[in-house]
Design a protein around this motif. Structure first.
Motif, PDB file in Angstrom:
ATOM      1  N   GLY A 137       7.278  39.381  46.081  1.00  0.00           N
ATOM      2  CA  GLY A 137       7.315  37.951  45.808  1.00  0.00           C
ATOM      3  C   GLY A 137       8.740  37.508  45.538  1.00  0.00           C
ATOM      4  N   THR A 138       8.973  36.198  45.594  1.00  0.00           N
ATOM      5  CA  THR A 138      10.294  35.714  45.178  1.00  0.00           C
ATOM      6  C   THR A 138      10.486  35.953  43.681  1.00  0.00           C
ATOM      7  OG1 THR A 138       9.367  33.476  44.961  1.00  0.00           O
ATOM      8  CG2 THR A 138      10.505  33.993  47.015  1.00  0.00           C
ATOM      9  N   SER A 139       9.390  36.219  42.960  1.00  0.00           N
ATOM     10  CA  SER A 139       9.492  36.646  41.563  1.00  0.00           C
ATOM     11  C   SER A 139      10.328  37.907  41.436  1.00  0.00           C
ATOM     12  CB  SER A 139       8.101  36.925  40.981  1.00  0.00           C
ATOM     13  OG  SER A 139       7.439  35.742  40.640  1.00  0.00           O
ATOM     14  N   MET A 140      10.232  38.791  42.437  1.00  0.00           N
ATOM     15  CA  MET A 140      10.976  40.045  42.412  1.00  0.00           C
ATOM     16  C   MET A 140      12.418  39.846  42.895  1.00  0.00           C
ATOM     17  SD  MET A 140       7.656  40.579  42.463  1.00  0.00           S
ATOM     18  CE  MET A 140       7.542  40.612  40.676  1.00  0.00           C
ATOM     19  N   ALA A 141      12.624  38.850  43.774  1.00  0.00           N
ATOM     20  CA  ALA A 141      13.974  38.556  44.258  1.00  0.00           C
ATOM     21  C   ALA A 141      14.823  37.911  43.175  1.00  0.00           C
ATOM     22  CB  ALA A 141      13.893  37.640  45.480  1.00  0.00           C
ATOM     23  N   CYS A 142      14.215  37.028  42.401  1.00  0.00           N
ATOM     24  CA  CYS A 142      14.930  36.279  41.364  1.00  0.00           C
ATOM     25  C   CYS A 142      15.703  37.186  40.400  1.00  0.00           C
ATOM     26  CB  CYS A 142      13.948  35.378  40.622  1.00  0.00           C
ATOM     27  SG  CYS A 142      14.613  34.545  39.174  1.00  0.00           S
ATOM     28  N   PRO A 143      15.086  38.222  39.792  1.00  0.00           N
ATOM     29  CA  PRO A 143      15.854  39.049  38.846  1.00  0.00           C
ATOM     30  C   PRO A 143      16.953  39.873  39.499  1.00  0.00           C
ATOM     31  CG  PRO A 143      13.653  39.954  39.186  1.00  0.00           C
ATOM     32  CD  PRO A 143      13.662  38.599  39.825  1.00  0.00           C
ATOM     33  N   HIS A 144      16.870  40.115  40.816  1.00  0.00           N
ATOM     34  CA  HIS A 144      18.002  40.755  41.486  1.00  0.00           C
ATOM     35  C   HIS A 144      19.244  39.870  41.391  1.00  0.00           C
ATOM     36  CE1 HIS A 144      15.069  43.490  43.457  1.00  0.00           C
ATOM     37  NE2 HIS A 144      16.107  44.290  43.595  1.00  0.00           N
ATOM     38  N   VAL A 145      19.055  38.575  41.608  1.00  0.00           N
ATOM     39  CA  VAL A 145      20.193  37.651  41.515  1.00  0.00           C
ATOM     40  C   VAL A 145      20.604  37.450  40.061  1.00  0.00           C
ATOM     41  CG1 VAL A 145      20.962  35.292  41.993  1.00  0.00           C
ATOM     42  CG2 VAL A 145      19.616  36.543  43.690  1.00  0.00           C
ATOM     43  N   SER A 146      19.637  37.441  39.144  1.00  0.00           N
ATOM     44  CA  SER A 146      19.980  37.341  37.713  1.00  0.00           C
ATOM     45  C   SER A 146      20.856  38.518  37.299  1.00  0.00           C
ATOM     46  CB  SER A 146      18.704  37.316  36.870  1.00  0.00           C
ATOM     47  OG  SER A 146      17.871  36.239  37.245  1.00  0.00           O
ATOM     48  N   GLY A 147      20.472  39.722  37.747  1.00  0.00           N
ATOM     49  CA  GLY A 147      21.279  40.905  37.435  1.00  0.00           C
ATOM     50  C   GLY A 147      22.647  40.844  38.075  1.00  0.00           C
ATOM     51  N   ALA A 148      22.710  40.380  39.341  1.00  0.00           N
ATOM     52  CA  ALA A 148      23.993  40.259  40.024  1.00  0.00           C
ATOM     53  C   ALA A 148      24.886  39.222  39.339  1.00  0.00           C
ATOM     54  CB  ALA A 148      23.762  39.880  41.489  1.00  0.00           C
ATOM     55  N   ALA A 149      24.295  38.106  38.902  1.00  0.00           N
ATOM     56  CA  ALA A 149      25.065  37.071  38.203  1.00  0.00           C
ATOM     57  C   ALA A 149      25.607  37.610  36.876  1.00  0.00           C
ATOM     58  CB  ALA A 149      24.198  35.842  37.963  1.00  0.00           C
ATOM     59  N   ALA A 150      24.783  38.381  36.170  1.00  0.00           N
ATOM     60  CA  ALA A 150      25.240  38.988  34.917  1.00  0.00           C
ATOM     61  C   ALA A 150      26.374  39.979  35.179  1.00  0.00           C
ATOM     62  CB  ALA A 150      24.077  39.684  34.220  1.00  0.00           C
ATOM     63  N   TYR A 151      26.285  40.692  36.297  1.00  0.00           N
ATOM     64  CA  TYR A 151      27.341  41.643  36.665  1.00  0.00           C
ATOM     65  C   TYR A 151      28.661  40.906  36.903  1.00  0.00           C
ATOM     66  CZ  TYR A 151      29.859  45.132  39.461  1.00  0.00           C
ATOM     67  OH  TYR A 151      30.808  45.998  39.953  1.00  0.00           O
ATOM     68  N   VAL A 152      28.620  39.810  37.642  1.00  0.00           N
ATOM     69  CA  VAL A 152      29.833  39.023  37.884  1.00  0.00           C
ATOM     70  C   VAL A 152      30.370  38.464  36.567  1.00  0.00           C
ATOM     71  CG1 VAL A 152      30.757  36.953  39.017  1.00  0.00           C
ATOM     72  CG2 VAL A 152      29.170  38.459  40.253  1.00  0.00           C
ATOM     73  N   LYS A 153      29.485  37.986  35.721  1.00  0.00           N
ATOM     74  CA  LYS A 153      29.907  37.402  34.441  1.00  0.00           C
ATOM     75  C   LYS A 153      30.562  38.448  33.539  1.00  0.00           C
ATOM     76  CE  LYS A 153      28.341  34.406  30.677  1.00  0.00           C
ATOM     77  NZ  LYS A 153      29.268  33.301  31.009  1.00  0.00           N
ATOM     78  N   SER A 154      30.154  39.710  33.662  1.00  0.00           N
ATOM     79  CA  SER A 154      30.752  40.752  32.820  1.00  0.00           C
ATOM     80  C   SER A 154      32.218  40.971  33.156  1.00  0.00           C
ATOM     81  CB  SER A 154      29.973  42.062  32.970  1.00  0.00           C
ATOM     82  OG  SER A 154      30.164  42.647  34.245  1.00  0.00           O
ATOM     83  N   PHE A 155      32.653  40.605  34.358  1.00  0.00           N
ATOM     84  CA  PHE A 155      34.065  40.689  34.742  1.00  0.00           C
ATOM     85  C   PHE A 155      34.774  39.346  34.601  1.00  0.00           C
ATOM     86  CE2 PHE A 155      32.393  44.465  36.694  1.00  0.00           C
ATOM     87  CZ  PHE A 155      33.441  45.388  36.642  1.00  0.00           C
ATOM     88  N   HIS A 156      34.001  38.270  34.600  1.00  0.00           N
ATOM     89  CA  HIS A 156      34.577  36.923  34.506  1.00  0.00           C
ATOM     90  C   HIS A 156      33.796  36.128  33.461  1.00  0.00           C
ATOM     91  CE1 HIS A 156      36.847  37.841  38.157  1.00  0.00           C
ATOM     92  NE2 HIS A 156      35.699  38.206  38.733  1.00  0.00           N
ATOM     93  N   PRO A 157      33.895  36.502  32.193  1.00  0.00           N
ATOM     94  CA  PRO A 157      33.061  35.867  31.152  1.00  0.00           C
ATOM     95  C   PRO A 157      33.316  34.383  30.969  1.00  0.00           C
ATOM     96  CG  PRO A 157      34.720  37.323  30.182  1.00  0.00           C
ATOM     97  CD  PRO A 157      34.744  37.581  31.646  1.00  0.00           C
ATOM     98  N   ASN A 158      34.463  33.884  31.418  1.00  0.00           N
ATOM     99  CA  ASN A 158      34.783  32.472  31.216  1.00  0.00           C
ATOM    100  C   ASN A 158      34.449  31.605  32.426  1.00  0.00           C
ATOM    101  OD1 ASN A 158      35.834  32.942  28.604  1.00  0.00           O
ATOM    102  ND2 ASN A 158      37.787  33.606  29.482  1.00  0.00           N
ATOM    103  N   TRP A 159      33.928  32.201  33.479  1.00  0.00           N
ATOM    104  CA  TRP A 159      33.559  31.400  34.638  1.00  0.00           C
ATOM    105  C   TRP A 159      32.350  30.529  34.325  1.00  0.00           C
ATOM    106  CZ3 TRP A 159      33.825  34.533  39.888  1.00  0.00           C
ATOM    107  CH2 TRP A 159      35.161  34.803  40.179  1.00  0.00           C
ATOM    108  N   SER A 160      32.336  29.351  34.910  1.00  0.00           N
ATOM    109  CA  SER A 160      31.209  28.430  34.725  1.00  0.00           C
ATOM    110  C   SER A 160      30.001  28.929  35.516  1.00  0.00           C
ATOM    111  CB  SER A 160      31.590  27.038  35.220  1.00  0.00           C
ATOM    112  OG  SER A 160      31.723  27.039  36.633  1.00  0.00           O
ATOM    113  N   PRO A 161      28.805  28.438  35.201  1.00  0.00           N
ATOM    114  CA  PRO A 161      27.628  28.784  36.017  1.00  0.00           C
ATOM    115  C   PRO A 161      27.831  28.478  37.496  1.00  0.00           C
ATOM    116  CG  PRO A 161      26.918  27.752  33.977  1.00  0.00           C
ATOM    117  CD  PRO A 161      28.420  27.639  34.010  1.00  0.00           C
ATOM    118  N   ALA A 162      28.462  27.336  37.803  1.00  0.00           N
ATOM    119  CA  ALA A 162      28.684  26.966  39.201  1.00  0.00           C
ATOM    120  C   ALA A 162      29.644  27.927  39.888  1.00  0.00           C
ATOM    121  CB  ALA A 162      29.216  25.536  39.288  1.00  0.00           C
ATOM    122  N   ALA A 163      30.650  28.413  39.171  1.00  0.00           N
ATOM    123  CA  ALA A 163      31.611  29.348  39.761  1.00  0.00           C
ATOM    124  C   ALA A 163      30.936  30.679  40.085  1.00  0.00           C
ATOM    125  CB  ALA A 163      32.783  29.565  38.816  1.00  0.00           C
TER     126      ALA A 163
END
Length: 743
Positions: free
Chosen positions: A529-555
């Motif tokens: 389901g797209t339910s399973m796709a969603c947390p893949h992107v959540s995890g990827a977004a968290a991964y990017v944020k761990s290197f760029h903690p000051n980036w905005s959600p849009a960035a």
């Protein structure tokens, strides 16, 4: 039962509703949500404000007190209450300070190999210290903290920014240092939890599955009865998890979902993952759009599932521009379950069959031959509906059923196995309650013909096997497509991630299929389901944020979209199915340039779209007063979005539009980017200027994209192109899609 399977079964019954509503009765009090914007520091008690407003509306203080269900007030100003329709329409909606009043509705719930398939290996470079301070919130069915995927060995105490809490019950705690928060919201008490199970615990499995996909630790040797064996892990194994249980057996009520947002924002989370949704509504009457906007104001990105109503166009959910909307794709692994007939013919099906039959062959029959003539049933015999079959004619036999729900009937009657035919999604494997498989209708006809050609038909069903999927990645057939109507020139979904046949953690409080006749309790389960796709992107977004903690959600959103892998779209919809492409978390760490968007930009877009938002602007805490105080939203879409979408009107064929964009340099030092354009026949894409020179980090440069052309074929309904900005190190990709409704 598997969430997607439930939805597909509903579709067959022509009950595939986006939301669940009750019959209207003007004299019956029903839950409504009153949305009043931002929490204001100048108000001492929001609860008193809500109570007074409700008392004035109802005209009876005692009745008002008993009618109120919940006051939001940590991050979002508003309340939920039982109201008569006339009270909501003629009184509260016109009170000063109220943005919207809308009826409470019930939304629906919409891995091992998947991360490797994305090119995101277990030993990828990580910023572990910062990652351990990242908090991923999930609004879902709760979590089972005892899963091996949430073991907290080696984790220190929660980050100091954490302000949340953990529901406890006697000696029971739903948390540890990995799952640092667990709360539940059941504001209308529509469901009484099992007295033997703490209400905060996941008794469905969906929430545990999504949480472990986003941020579960690495667990080697995970499998489902030996199927899909590998290392189960989330995108950010060192991150913390906060669970907000807002979904119950009946579904996910709006007021509970909004309460989950209200708490998560105030608790200090970094990413909010929401694998639920329904029919798009006005942004001010949609709790996910409201909650995610307030999250945005606090620098929190909300990631949502796109929906499971594909492959039909116009079915995408969660379409607010500030939401990161995720479609589902396949991986290079799929599951096949074969049938061998007594005449030697083999037929391949798609299923998760964990059983190994002991005999080489079993008697084979179908619904018509196993008919219960003494029964008083009005069901479909060929589909093996409940009550239509004779136990004596089914027991010990494999039964062929024309339909997709026969395995529960055959299991109850003591059958040896079930073969079910359907216009099935070959990219999805459903778990079966009995030894069983799903085959195509065409192959079902072959089996029927074989059964009718002999007096001793036989068959055997083999245990599922893992095979290589050479067509991956492709958009899953069930994944919802655009276009969407609320912001027609915003392309949705935004991006694609694995969502078919995903193995992830499960709860001990549910069985493999969720069926009452199932006795299999598993630590890991396969779901789609797209339910399973969603947390893949959540995890990827968290991964990017761990290197760029000051980036905005849009960035962060832009980085993942512009570095995504292009997909060959064989399914319906082109970019209306896939968005920008499939995520590539490693490339997203260094995108070179990003399309950033401020809160004011979003409000400017709402103004351009005609929303009456004078009160909204004031109530969300803006110092500006009305739409004229915001910068003009220029261009066809009016937003600095990482994709370009032009939605023509009915019968329109000429293309002429301008889109304005601004890129921010997130690279190091000086750089020169040049635009390269890819155009289909009938469409011209011009980028002005086509060279951008950056002298320093975070410098901004603007450009214009001009679309000209015409649909040259009468029956064509979309034109797909793109442009990329490239320097010596980076490629910044932007899809361009022009859509017109079918003639």
């Amino acid at each position: 039962m598997n969430t997607l399977k439930k939805l597909l079964l509903v579709t067959v019954l022509n009950l595939n509703l986006h939301v669940i509503t009750s019959a209207s009765n003007d004299n019956e009090r029903k839950p409504y949500i009153v949305y009043m914007g931002e929490v204001r520091e100048d108000i001492i008690s929001l609860t008193n404000v809500h109570n007074n407003l409700l008392s004035e509306a109802i005209g009876d203080e005692t009745l008002a007190r008993t009618s109120k269900l919940h006051s939001y007030g940590r991050s979002i100003n508003g309340f939920a209450a039982r109201l008569l329709p006339r009270e909501s329409k003629t009184i509260i909606a016109y009170k000063k300070g109220v943005i919207s009043v809308f009826p409470n509705k019930v939304q629906r719930l919409l891995t091992t190999r998947s991360w490797d398939f994305l090119g995101f290996p277990e030993k990828v470079k990580r910023n572990n210290q910062i990652e351990s301070n990242i908090i991923v919130a999930l609004l879902d069915t709760g979590v089972w903290v005892e899963s091996p995927s949430f073991n907290d060995d080696g984790f220190g105490p929660p980050p100091s920014k954490w302000k949340g809490k953990c529901a406890t019950d006697g000696n029971f705690s739903a948390c540890n240092n990995k799952v640092i928060g667990a709360q539940y919201f059941n504001l209308d008490s529509i469901e009484v939890p099992n007295e033997n199970t703490p209400p905060v615990v996941d008794v469905d499995g969906h929430g545990t599955h999504t949480a472990s996909t986003a941020a579960g630790i690495s667990v080697k040797g995970a499998s489902l009865y030996g199927i899909a064996e590998g290392t189960a892990r989330g995108g950010v194994p060192s991150a913390r998890i906060a669970s907000y249980k807002v979904c119950w057996n009946v579904g996910c009520q709006d007021m509970d979902t909004l309460a989950g947002f209200d708490a998560a924002i105030a608790d200090g989370v970094d990413i909010i993952s929401v694998s639920l949704g329904g029919q798009p509504r006005s942004f001010f009457e949609d709790p996910i759009a409201i909650g995610s906007f307030h999250a945005l104001k606090k620098g929190i990105l909300t990631v949502c599932a796109a929906g499971n109503d594909g492959p039909y166009l116009g079915t995408v959910s969660n379409v607010a521009p500030w939401i990161f909307t995720v479609a589902a794709s396949t991986t290079d692994r799929k599951f096949e379950t074969d049938v061998k007939l007594g005449n030697g013919e083999k037929i391949s099906g798609a299923a998760i069959n964990t059983f190994t039959l002991k005999k080489e062959m079993y008697p084979l029959t179908n619904g018509e031959q196993a008919q219960n003539f003494s029964g008083d049933s009005y069901g479909n015999i060929s589909a093996c509906d409940y009550g239509t079959l004779s136990k004596n004619k089914v027991k010990g036999k494999i039964v062929y059923c024309l339909g997709k729900g026969g395995d529960s009937t055959i299991n109850e009657l003591g059958g040896a196995g079930t073969i079910m035919s359907m216009e099935y999604f070959e990219d999805v494997a459903f778990p079966t309650l009995t030894p069983g498989t799903y085959i195509s209708v065409q192959d079902g006809l072959k089996i029927d013909n074989y059964i009718n050609s002999t007096k001793s038909a036989q068959a055997v069903i083999y245990k599922s096997r893992t095979v290589n999927n050479i067509n991956a990645p492709s958009v899953a057939s069930f994944s919802s497509r655009g276009p969407q109507q609320l912001s027609p020139h915003i392309l949705k979904p935004d991006i694609t991630a694995p969502g078919a046949n995903i193995l992830a953690a499960y709860t001990k409080y549910s069985t493999l299929t969720g069926d009452v006749g199932d006795k299999r309790v598993v630590n890991y389960n396969v779901e789609s389901g797209t339910s399973m796709a969603c947390p893949h992107v959540s995890g990827a977004a968290a991964y990017v944020k761990s290197f760029h903690p000051n980036w905005s959600p849009a960035a962060i959103k832009s980085a993942l979209m512009t570095t995504s892998n292009s997909m060959k779209i064989k399914a319906v919809g082109a970019e209306l199915a896939s968005g920008s492409g499939e995520i590539n978390p490693i490339k997203a760490l260094h995108p070179g340039l990003v399309y950033d968007i401020t809160n004011d930009n979003y409000i400017s877009l709402l103004c351009k779209q005609g929303y009456n938002i004078t009160d909204f602007i004031r109530l969300i805490g803006s110092k500006k007063k009305n739409c004229s105080d915001f910068p003009l939203a220029r261009g066809a879409d009016g937003l600095n979005y990482p994709s370009i979408h032009m939605h023509l009107k009915d019968q329109e064929s000429d293309i002429s539009a301008a889109f304005y964009r601004t890129l921010t340099n997130v690279g190091i030092g000086k750089s020169v980017y040049k635009a390269r354009v890819k155009t289909p026949k009938g469409l011209s894409i011009t980028v002005v200027p086509n060279i951008l020179r950056f002298d320093k980090p975070y410098q901004k440069k603007s450009f214009k994209v001009i679309l000209k052309g015409k649909f040259v074929r009468e029956k064509s309904w979309y034109l797909s192109g793109s442009f990329v900005w490239g320097d010596s190190k980076h490629i910044v990709k932007t899809p361009v899609l022009v859509y017109r409704p079918s003639i």
